[in-house]
Design a protein around this motif. Structure first.
Motif: not given
Length: 272
Positions: A89, A82-86, A63-66, A59, A80
């Motif tokens: 990407e 910082d999100s699933p979309s990142r 990008g689910v957990h940082q 996770k 980083s």
């Protein structure tokens, strides 16, 4: 921003490097100083007992957990997630154990679910051609791309989920328990698919409790125990070594069975 789409990794080059990644949930340390490398064109198996930190690590990479601390390098640059979309990407795709498929929709609709507007823009013909092309590249045994997911076997569903993750040309794909609850033939189908994904030059991370499946496809086996690194093994490592690393106990059923076999061999040999 890391422009990873312009980077074509060479086979064997390091795609992902984690350095001292830790994750805390309040007072609970789920991960502590995790180090991990994933190279292009290799399969890394992540194994460990329940509660070892495998799901938390996945996770973090999805990008689910940082992470609470530590660094993540992707294609040689600090990033980083910082999100699933990142993560998507950058080129890190994840297939979770539940697959997240819509049973009432056909294969094409599931492959493009969430991606209808780019770059296919709901062009049904283009989407169907792309679906067939991708499944053919993977040598997938899907009878028709217009087949509803509900009519497919477990192995075929796993194939569709993996194909969907490849749609945006990721550099790393993570598979959470890809052979769980599958029969022998379906398991073999999925393992063959994992090898084909590796042959495309991707880095593959698989999380599994099945040591035979791990040995069949993994280039390296990374063991987590209690949220920490606890060894890196080659696929030909003995069951005794792996079980000892996973459980933290050198005395276990595998070691006792090996001792009994050795004793039986010595006894049998002495009577010849």
């Amino acid at each position: 921003m890391v422009q990873t789409d312009t980077i074509v990794p060479e086979k064997g080059s390091i795609l992902l490097r984690l350095s001292k990644i830790s994750k805390k949930f309040g007072a609970v340390s789920a991960l502590t100083d995790i180090n991990l490398e994933v190279r292009a064109g290799e399969v890394v198996a992540l194994v460990g007992d329940n509660g070892a930190g495998k799901s938390t690590l996945v996770k973090v990479l999805a990008g689910v957990h940082q992470p609470t601390s530590g660094t993540i390098e992707f294609c040689g640059q600090d990033v980083s997630l910082d999100s699933p979309s990142r993560a998507l990407e950058l080129g890190i795709a994840t297939v979770f154990q539940d697959l997240a498929l819509c049973e009432n929709l056909d294969v094409v609709a599931n492959l493009f679910l969430g991606h209808e507007m780019s770059p296919w823009n709901l062009d049904e013909v283009a989407m169907e051609v792309r679906a067939w092309t991708l499944l053919k590249e993977l040598a997938a045994r899907i009878p028709s791309v217009r087949e509803p997911i509900a009519s497919l076997s477990g192995g075929q569903r796993q194939t569709v989920a993996i194909a969907r993750s490849l749609l945006l040309d990721p550099k790393i794909i993570m598979l959470d328990e890809p052979t769980a609850a599958l029969g022998v033939a379906q398991t073999a189908e999925v393992l063959n698919l994992i090898e084909r994904v590796r042959d495309r030059g991707l880095g593959v991370i698989i999380i599994s409790h099945n040591m035979e499946d791990v040995r069949a496809v993994a280039d390296r086996i990374v063991v987590l125990r209690l949220g920490r690194n606890n060894g890196v093994f080659e696929p030909d490592a003995s069951n005794q070594e792996l079980v000892a690393s996973i459980t933290g106990a050198t005395e276990n059923s595998v070691s006792r069975r090996n001792e009994r076999k050795a004793g039986h061999t010595e006894t049998t040999g002495s009577t010849l």
